[in-house]
Structure formats: structure tokens, C-alpha cells
Design a protein around this motif. Structure first.
Motif, PDB file in Angstrom:
ATOM      1  N   MET A  38       0.832  -1.205   0.000  1.00 26.55           N
ATOM      2  CA  MET A  38       0.000   0.000   0.000  1.00 26.55           C
ATOM      3  C   MET A  38       0.869   1.258   0.000  1.00 26.55           C
ATOM      4  SD  MET A  38      -2.863  -1.280  -0.379  1.00 26.55           S
ATOM      5  CE  MET A  38      -3.603   0.354  -0.531  1.00 26.55           C
ATOM      6  N   ASP A  39       1.962   1.244   0.759  1.00 29.03           N
ATOM      7  CA  ASP A  39       2.901   2.375   0.715  1.00 29.03           C
ATOM      8  C   ASP A  39       3.437   2.566  -0.694  1.00 29.03           C
ATOM      9  OD1 ASP A  39       2.661   3.067   3.394  1.00 29.03           O
ATOM     10  OD2 ASP A  39       4.366   1.844   4.033  1.00 29.03           O
ATOM     11  N   LYS A  40       3.740   1.451  -1.367  1.00 23.05           N
ATOM     12  CA  LYS A  40       4.271   1.530  -2.728  1.00 23.05           C
ATOM     13  C   LYS A  40       3.223   2.068  -3.707  1.00 23.05           C
ATOM     14  CE  LYS A  40       7.923  -1.985  -2.477  1.00 23.05           C
ATOM     15  NZ  LYS A  40       8.989  -1.276  -3.203  1.00 23.05           N
ATOM     16  N   LEU A  41       1.975   1.602  -3.585  1.00 21.20           N
ATOM     17  CA  LEU A  41       0.920   2.118  -4.462  1.00 21.20           C
ATOM     18  C   LEU A  41       0.639   3.588  -4.182  1.00 21.20           C
ATOM     19  CD1 LEU A  41      -1.694  -0.812  -4.635  1.00 21.20           C
ATOM     20  CD2 LEU A  41       0.037  -0.178  -6.327  1.00 21.20           C
ATOM     21  N   ASN A  42       0.632   3.955  -2.913  1.00 23.22           N
ATOM     22  CA  ASN A  42       0.418   5.356  -2.553  1.00 23.22           C
ATOM     23  C   ASN A  42       1.538   6.242  -3.111  1.00 23.22           C
ATOM     24  OD1 ASN A  42      -1.991   4.872  -1.210  1.00 23.22           O
ATOM     25  ND2 ASN A  42      -0.994   4.568   0.770  1.00 23.22           N
ATOM     26  N   ALA A  43       2.763   5.730  -3.120  1.00 20.19           N
ATOM     27  CA  ALA A  43       3.888   6.486  -3.680  1.00 20.19           C
ATOM     28  C   ALA A  43       3.711   6.701  -5.188  1.00 20.19           C
ATOM     29  CB  ALA A  43       5.199   5.749  -3.411  1.00 20.19           C
ATOM     30  N   GLN A  44       2.932   5.797  -5.820  1.00 19.62           N
ATOM     31  CA  GLN A  44       2.626   5.924  -7.249  1.00 19.62           C
ATOM     32  C   GLN A  44       1.339   6.712  -7.484  1.00 19.62           C
ATOM     33  OE1 GLN A  44       4.634   4.558  -9.848  1.00 19.62           O
ATOM     34  NE2 GLN A  44       6.040   4.323  -8.127  1.00 19.62           N
ATOM     35  N   ASP A  45       0.751   7.233  -6.410  1.00 16.86           N
ATOM     36  CA  ASP A  45      -0.487   8.040  -6.480  1.00 16.86           C
ATOM     37  C   ASP A  45      -1.693   7.259  -6.983  1.00 16.86           C
ATOM     38  OD1 ASP A  45       0.618  10.393  -5.446  1.00 16.86           O
ATOM     39  OD2 ASP A  45       1.401  10.978  -7.408  1.00 16.86           O
ATOM     40  N   VAL A  46      -1.728   5.955  -6.655  1.00 12.20           N
ATOM     41  CA  VAL A  46      -2.907   5.135  -6.949  1.00 12.20           C
ATOM     42  C   VAL A  46      -4.045   5.546  -6.014  1.00 12.20           C
ATOM     43  CG1 VAL A  46      -3.822   2.779  -6.732  1.00 12.20           C
ATOM     44  CG2 VAL A  46      -1.633   3.178  -7.876  1.00 12.20           C
ATOM     45  N   ILE A  47      -5.280   5.474  -6.511  1.00 10.05           N
ATOM     46  CA  ILE A  47      -6.473   5.766  -5.706  1.00 10.05           C
ATOM     47  C   ILE A  47      -7.052   4.449  -5.193  1.00 10.05           C
ATOM     48  CG2 ILE A  47      -8.779   6.798  -5.695  1.00 10.05           C
ATOM     49  CD1 ILE A  47      -6.772   8.911  -6.299  1.00 10.05           C
ATOM     50  N   THR A  48      -7.044   4.254  -3.888  1.00  8.52           N
ATOM     51  CA  THR A  48      -7.646   3.048  -3.293  1.00  8.52           C
ATOM     52  C   THR A  48      -9.145   3.281  -3.144  1.00  8.52           C
ATOM     53  OG1 THR A  48      -5.629   2.549  -2.057  1.00  8.52           O
ATOM     54  CG2 THR A  48      -7.662   1.505  -1.298  1.00  8.52           C
ATOM     55  N   VAL A  49      -9.951   2.520  -3.907  1.00  3.54           N
ATOM     56  CA  VAL A  49     -11.403   2.746  -3.867  1.00  3.54           C
ATOM     57  C   VAL A  49     -12.102   1.885  -2.827  1.00  3.54           C
ATOM     58  CG1 VAL A  49     -11.579   3.561  -6.239  1.00  3.54           C
ATOM     59  CG2 VAL A  49     -11.825   1.117  -5.776  1.00  3.54           C
ATOM     60  N   GLY A  50     -11.480   0.774  -2.395  1.00  3.32           N
ATOM     61  CA  GLY A  50     -12.144  -0.053  -1.387  1.00  3.32           C
ATOM     62  C   GLY A  50     -11.484  -1.396  -1.204  1.00  3.32           C
ATOM     63  N   LYS A  51     -12.053  -2.180  -0.272  1.00  5.82           N
ATOM     64  CA  LYS A  51     -11.534  -3.495   0.088  1.00  5.82           C
ATOM     65  C   LYS A  51     -12.455  -4.576  -0.476  1.00  5.82           C
ATOM     66  CE  LYS A  51      -8.323  -3.659   2.170  1.00  5.82           C
ATOM     67  NZ  LYS A  51      -8.053  -3.668   3.620  1.00  5.82           N
ATOM     68  N   LEU A  52     -11.820  -5.651  -0.943  1.00  4.34           N
ATOM     69  CA  LEU A  52     -12.538  -6.678  -1.700  1.00  4.34           C
ATOM     70  C   LEU A  52     -12.721  -7.965  -0.912  1.00  4.34           C
ATOM     71  CD1 LEU A  52     -10.672  -5.749  -4.930  1.00  4.34           C
ATOM     72  CD2 LEU A  52     -13.171  -5.722  -4.715  1.00  4.34           C
ATOM     73  N   ASN A  53     -13.864  -8.591  -1.137  1.00  6.94           N
ATOM     74  CA  ASN A  53     -14.256  -9.802  -0.419  1.00  6.94           C
ATOM     75  C   ASN A  53     -13.332 -10.974  -0.746  1.00  6.94           C
ATOM     76  OD1 ASN A  53     -15.902 -11.214   1.371  1.00  6.94           O
ATOM     77  ND2 ASN A  53     -17.328 -11.873  -0.217  1.00  6.94           N
ATOM     78  N   MET A  54     -13.318 -11.958   0.146  1.00  9.77           N
ATOM     79  CA  MET A  54     -12.397 -13.092   0.041  1.00  9.77           C
ATOM     80  C   MET A  54     -12.897 -14.232   0.912  1.00  9.77           C
ATOM     81  SD  MET A  54      -9.440 -11.448   2.503  1.00  9.77           S
ATOM     82  CE  MET A  54      -8.657 -12.998   2.955  1.00  9.77           C
ATOM     83  N   ASP A  55     -12.292 -15.387   0.774  1.00  5.78           N
ATOM     84  CA  ASP A  55     -12.536 -16.446   1.750  1.00  5.78           C
ATOM     85  C   ASP A  55     -11.905 -16.041   3.074  1.00  5.78           C
ATOM     86  OD1 ASP A  55     -13.895 -18.825   0.525  1.00  5.78           O
ATOM     87  OD2 ASP A  55     -12.283 -18.588  -0.930  1.00  5.78           O
ATOM     88  N   GLU A  56     -12.555 -16.386   4.179  1.00  2.12           N
ATOM     89  CA  GLU A  56     -12.088 -15.979   5.499  1.00  2.12           C
ATOM     90  C   GLU A  56     -10.629 -16.370   5.724  1.00  2.12           C
ATOM     91  OE1 GLU A  56     -13.293 -16.432  10.249  1.00  2.12           O
ATOM     92  OE2 GLU A  56     -14.232 -17.745   8.756  1.00  2.12           O
ATOM     93  N   PHE A  57      -9.818 -15.378   6.072  1.00  2.00           N
ATOM     94  CA  PHE A  57      -8.375 -15.561   6.270  1.00  2.00           C
ATOM     95  C   PHE A  57      -7.722 -16.260   5.072  1.00  2.00           C
ATOM     96  CE2 PHE A  57      -9.460 -14.744  10.745  1.00  2.00           C
ATOM     97  CZ  PHE A  57      -8.480 -13.802  11.041  1.00  2.00           C
ATOM     98  N   ALA A  58      -8.309 -16.083   3.889  1.00  2.00           N
ATOM     99  CA  ALA A  58      -7.799 -16.640   2.627  1.00  2.00           C
ATOM    100  C   ALA A  58      -7.889 -18.163   2.571  1.00  2.00           C
ATOM    101  CB  ALA A  58      -6.357 -16.179   2.362  1.00  2.00           C
ATOM    102  N   MET A  59      -8.752 -18.747   3.409  1.00  2.00           N
ATOM    103  CA  MET A  59      -8.881 -20.200   3.450  1.00  2.00           C
ATOM    104  C   MET A  59     -10.155 -20.627   2.724  1.00  2.00           C
ATOM    105  SD  MET A  59      -7.625 -20.917   7.349  1.00  2.00           S
ATOM    106  CE  MET A  59      -6.226 -19.996   7.998  1.00  2.00           C
TER     107      MET A  59
END
Length: 484
Positions: free
Chosen positions: A107-128
Motif C-alpha cells: 500500500m505504501d508503494k501504491l500510494n507512492a505511485q499516487d494510486v487511488i484506493t477505492v475499497g476493500k474486496l471480499n475473500m474467503d475468510e483468512f484466505a482459506m
């Protein structure tokens, strides 16, 4: 309204530089598209609208850097990647109210590139999971057919891109969790070499296999995002100090003279006939483009599934012990003593699949079973690594299907063992720490089929080169699915 099916990072960047539209206009249109389409797909868990628009206005005021292709581009982030000031839940009740006070390195790297974070995306719980059905909050649907699963665990990240809600997203891959949902949704997903991208701020599942990677519509876009997030990080001891090349530099060099291995085990029992046909057609296409494709054998790959579920579950049981109802995360109310806090908080805070894997891992690490299970799995993991090393002595790349079937129906797979088998073709790549890519290669039952390309360690550029050549010679990435 912005049409992410007819745009890519390069065209969007050019539009911003030429002032055909502003970052604020692009961001507003992205949120409008999300609000219109996400009712059907349910990819997003949290939106970052106010902060995203404020950043967009600031970028318009400062001006877009002509040399920064990601400046002002809206992106979605998988919800196990820590984002400062934006709820990060890993799709678990355990972290339902976790609002981080720091950023993951990516996220620090994307922010340094001035990317716009629009939101957080759904997933399997704890990636399982392999279908995004273990999420504690909502059921994401496949972008092509809303009666089908989007794959997992990065199902939200894949569906958001495939439905045209964002042009790119970040996912994480422990046993195929970027590549399998990319295949199911007809997009490009890359798991980089282990250590290429920092894991600092990625909520850990299996630390020796987890990797963050990009999900996009095209191979070039994927390479451009990986450029931005790669590199050494002193906060991650497994992060590689290797220099990061420009992955997009040699995309158009083609595959003439490349030697590509096609393991017979990747087209064996359980792989649907239409999937097999699509992969054999892809092999023929590579030959037409000047590559040499030969059948090989990876004899130990068949043991990848049991090895993975012993080792990954063991690492999960260790990593998830920090969620104890005391320091942070969910805490049960009806407790009488310290043991109650632990038992009830974990019983109520974790879902069934997470509990299953914690118990499997704890059993595998127990004094009486460690040698028979965990140690033995580690030894077979070494044999799988040696299998790949032997093939890469003679071949530039390995190819095969990403998943044995196209996306299955929502609620269709109720047997955990059957669900685990969906990752049989992607898991060996994580065990060996290799880079892997899934890109569209055709259709089966009207649903996308993914072609998996595997490269030697830190040879992502070669993988992108071959993927780009295949993409340019076919039209699968130009077919947008159900939301165009």
C-alpha cells in the motif's frame, strides 16, 4: 461512465495526461459503476469514497506525472492487505472492526505511485477457501454468471476486475488464490516469485507460501502493477534483495525459440475434456508462434495437495494463535475465566473452514504426529521443488490448465476434500516458490478457462513475454463477459 472493458492503464493514463477527464471524474465514475454493478457481484466489503475523492482532487491540483502510468488510477485491494484508516477484516468476524493504524508495504508503494484506493474486496475468510463462500459477510458471484462462484480466495479481487468495476486489483495467493479466481473470471492473475513482493502487512495464512500479486484484464497492465509493488523490504525477512526489472519492457519479443514444457500430470484424471482441449489448442498456438512445446513429467506434483494442506494448515495454526480475544479482534461476552476468553472468542470469531484448518495444523504439529505428517510433508515438498528444477534445466516455461474445471455453482461443493482438489494444479507452484500466471485461454460450458504459465524463480519477465504473445494472437481477453 468510464468503460474499463475498452480502457487499460496506458489509455487511462493518456486520458489523464491529456486532461480528457480529471482524476476526480474518473474516481467518481468508478464509484458510480461499483454502486450499479456490485449489487449483482458483491465484490466489495468496504468503500473508501471520501478519502479517494479527496486524494483525486489533490492529484488534479498537483498535476499528473507524465512518466507515472499508475497516477490517479482507481484500484481495489483484497481485504487481507492492511490499509491504514480503512477497515481490514480478512472477511472474518474475528476482525470485523479492525481499523489499522499502518499500511502494508504494497500500500505504501501504491500510494507512492499516487494510486487511488477505492475499497476493500471480499475473500474467503483468512484466505482459506477456493470459492469466496467462507467469507463471514457476503457471497461474491462470478462476473460471467452470477449463479457460479468467483473462485477463491481472491474472488472479490477477480470479480471486481472482470465485471468492469476497476481496471486492476491486488489479491494474495497461497495455493492458487490469485490464479484460480482469475481463471474462473477470465482475467489475468499473477503470483510472483516468493520474496519478490513484501508480505509486510499481509494478514498471514501460510507464511512460507503467501504472496501478494496483481489482477488485471491484460498482461501488460499486470506487468505494470507488479513493477510498482515489487522490491526488497527490510520489514519482511523473506523479501528478496534481487533487483526488480521492468516487467513490461520486453513484452513484444515473442516466444520464437522458447522451449515450453507441458506436464502430462497437468492433463490427467479430473481435468474436464473442454479444459484439456483449450490447453492443447493453446499449446498449438505457441507452436505456431515459434515456440517448442514438449510433453514432460512432474511425478511428485500429484502429492502437492496433501503436502500443501498439512504444511499450510500447520502454518495457519501458528499464525492464527494471535487471535485470542485479548489483544485485538473479536472477544466473546459470556466469559467467566481466561480459558473461556480463548475458547469462546475463537469458537465464535472463526468460521468452520478456519477452525478445520487450525485443528488439522495443530494435529500435524503435535508431538506424536509431527514426524509422520509435518516432517514428511516437508521432505516431499523438497522433492516437488527438485521436480521443477529438473524441468527448468531444459525448458524456459511450463504450461497447463489453471483449474481442472470452469467455475462451479454457488453452494455446489459441500465436501471440503472436493473443494481442496480444485487447487491441485496451482498448489505445486506455491510449494516451490515459483512465479505463476493465469490468463484466458478459451471457454468450457460458456465459462472462461485459464491457461497457467510457470517460470523459474525471478523470471516473471519471461512469463509475461509468453503471456503477452499468446494474448496478442488470440481474442479471449477482448471478450468482456456479462457486464460490457
Amino acid at each position: 461512465m468510464v468503460n474499463y472493458f475498452s480502457e487499460d492503464l496506458t489509455s487511462l493514463h493518456q486520458g489523464l495526461v491529456n486532461k480528457d477527464f480529471s482524476v476526480e471524474e474518473l474516481t467518481k465514475q468508478t464509484f458510480a459503476t461499483i454502486k450499479e454493478r456490485d449489487e449483482k457481484v458483491e465484490a466489495f466489503l468496504a468503500l473508501n469514497e471520501d478519502k479517494a475523492l479527496a486524494k483525486a482532487r489533490q492529484l488534479d491540483q498537483d498535476g499528473i506525472d507524465v512518466n507515472n502510468v499508475l497516477a490517479g488510477i482507481p484500484m481495489g485491494i483484497k481485504d487481507n492487505i492492511v490499509t491504514e484508516g480503512l477497515t481490514t477484516t480478512a472477511a472474518s468476524k474475528m476482525l470485523a472492526n479492525f481499523n489499522p493504524i499502518y499500511n502494508a508495504t504494497v500500500m505504501d508503494k501504491l500510494n507512492a505511485q499516487d494510486v487511488i484506493t477505492v475499497g476493500k474486496l471480499n475473500m474467503d475468510e483468512f484466505a482459506m477457501g477456493g470459492s469466496t463462500e467462507t467469507s463471514a459477510f457476503k457471497q461474491t458471484k462470478n462476473a460471467w454468471d452470477q449463479t457460479k462462484v468467483p473462485g477463491g480466495s481472491s474472488g472479490g479481487s477477480a470479480a471486481a476486475v472482470a465485471s468492469g468495476q476497476v481496471v486492476a486489483s491486488l489479491g494474495s495467493d497461497t495455493g492458487g488464490s490469485i490464479r484460480q479466481p482469475a481463471a474462473y473470471n477470465g482475467i489475468v492473475g499473477v503470483k510472483p516469485t516468493y520474496g519478490r513482493v513484501s508480505r509486510f502487512g499481509l494478514i498471514a495464512f501460510a507464511s512460507s507460501m503467501d504472496q501478494i500479486g496483481p489482477m488485471t484484464r491484460t498482461v501488460k497492465d499486470n506487468a505494470l502493477v507488479l513493477n510498482a509493488i515489487s522490491g526488497h523490504d527490510s520489514r519482511d525477512f523473506t523479501s528478496s534483495p534481487k533487483q526488480v526489472p521492468d516487467f513490461s519492457k520486453d513484452l513484444d519479443k515473442g516466444v520464437k525459440g522458447m522451449k515450453i514444457a507441458l506436464p502430462k500430470e497437468f492433463l490427467g484424471e479430473g481435468v474436464q475434456a473442454e479444459v484439456k482441449d483449450a490447453i492443447l489448442a493453446a499449446a498449438k498456438k505457441f507452436e505456431e508462434l515459434g515456440a517448442i512445446v514438449e510433453e514432460v513429467s512432474l511425478p511428485y506434483s500429484k502429492y502437492g495437495l496433501p503436502v500443501y494442506y498439512i504444511m499450510a494448515s500447520s502454518e495457519a495454526s501458528s499464525n492464527l494463535q494471535r487471535f485470542d480475544g485479548i489483544r485485538y479482534g473479536y472477544r466473546a461476552d459470556d466469559v467467566k475465566n481466561l480459558e473461556d476468553v480463548y475458547v469462546k472468542s475463537r469458537s465464535q470469531g472463526f468460521g468452520d473452514e478456519v477452525k478445520r484448518r487450525i485443528m488439522l495444523g495443530t494435529f500435524s504439529l503435535s508431538a506424536g504426529t509431527y514426524d509422520a505428517y509435518f516432517k514428511k510433508a516437508g521432505q516431499v515438498r523438497t522433492l516437488i521443488c527438485q521436480d521443477f528444477a529438473r524441468i527448468f534445466e531444459k525448458y524456459d516455461l511450463i504450461m497447463g490448465p489453471t483449474a481442472p474445471t470452469p467455475a462451479f455453482g454457488l453452494g455446489e461443493e459441500t465436501d471440503p476434500v472436493v473443494m481442496y482438489a480444485n487447487d491441485i494444479l496451482t498448489i505445486p507452484v506455491n510449494l516451490a516458490g515459483l512465479p505463476g500466471m493465469s490468463l484466458p485461454a478459451g471457454f468450457a460450458n460458456g465459462l472462461p478457462v485459464g491457461l497457467q504459465l510457470i517460470a523459474p524463480h525471478f523470471e516473471e519477465a519471461r512469463m509475461y513475454q509468453a503471456g503477452f504473445a499468446f494474448e496478442q494472437a488470440t481474442d479471449f481477453t477482448k471478450i468482456p463477459g456479462g457486464f460490457a
